[in-house]
Motif scaffolding. Structure first.
Motif: not given
Length: 173
Positions: A47-56, A59
Motif C-alpha cells: 500500500w502507499y500514502l499520497g496526496e493523490n494516486k500520482d504522488t506517493p 509505502w
C-alpha cells in the motif's frame, strides 16, 4: 543416498512424494505449486500514502507467508520533507496491512529493525534469550512498534555484518 538439485523435471515426482507421505498437508496440486513457485507459499502485497494516486509519499511492502499464516513487512519508508523516515510515520499503512491480514485469516504481523541504537549493537550475542531479556533502546521507531502492540520475538545475530543484528518483532492479530 545422493543429493540432487531440484529441477522442473523432478518437481512432479517430489510433489507426488509429498502428497503421498503427508496428505493432510498437501494434495498433489498444492505440493506442485509450492515446489514450482512462490505463489502457493509467499506473495507480496503493498500500500502507499499520497496526496493523490500520482504522488506517493510513503509505502509499505509486505510478504504474505501463507503457510505460517503471517504477514511480514518487507520494506517501507516515508518522505518527510525530503528526509527518509520509517515505520512511525506509516501508521495508516500498518493499519491497512493489519486489516488485510485479519481478513485473510493471518494470525501474526512480523517486522524487523536493525540493532543500531540498541544496547546489543556491535556486541557478540552468546545467548539470544539473554539478549532479548536485557534489550534496551530509545529509538522512536522501536518505541512506536511497542506502542502498536509489537513485541520482540527474536534476534538474528550478525544479520547485516558482524555485530550488526536484526531485532525481529511480532504482533498477534
Amino acid at each position: 543416498m545422493d543429493v540432487f538439485e531440484m529441477t522442473s523435471g523432478s518437481i512432479p515426482k517430489i510433489a507426488e512424494l509429498m502428497c503421498t507421505i503427508k496428505p493432510d498437508w498437501w494434495d498433489y496440486e498444492g505440493a506442485y505449486g509450492q515446489l514450482s513457485g512462490t505463489e502457493e507459499s509467499i506473495r507480496t502485497v503493498g500500500w502507499y500514502l499520497g496526496e493523490n494516486k500520482d504522488t506517493p509519499k510513503g509505502w509499505i511492502l509486505c510478504r504474505e507467508l501463507i503457510g505460517y499464516r503471517a504477514l511480514e513487512l518487507e520494506c517501507s519508508g516515508f518522505d518527510d520533507n525530503g528526509v527518509f523516515k520509517l515505520e512511525h510515520k506509516l501508521g495508516d499503512l500498518f493499519e491497512a496491512a493489519e486489516d488485510y491480514a485479519r481478513r485473510k485469516g493471518y494470525l501474526t504481523f512480523r517486522s524487523g529493525i536493525s540493532s543500531v541504537g540498541f544496547n546489543i549493537h556491535g556486541k557478540k550475542i552468546d545467548s539470544i534469550a539473554d539478549a532479548i531479556a536485557g534489550l534496551e533502546c530509545s529509538r522512536i521507531d522501536y518505541i512506536w512498534y511497542l506502542e502498536q502492540g509489537f513485541r520482540v520475538i527474536g534476534i538474528q545475530p550478525n544479520a547485516y555484518e558482524t555485530g550488526f543484528h536484526l531485532i525481529i518483532l511480532g504482533k498477534d492479530l
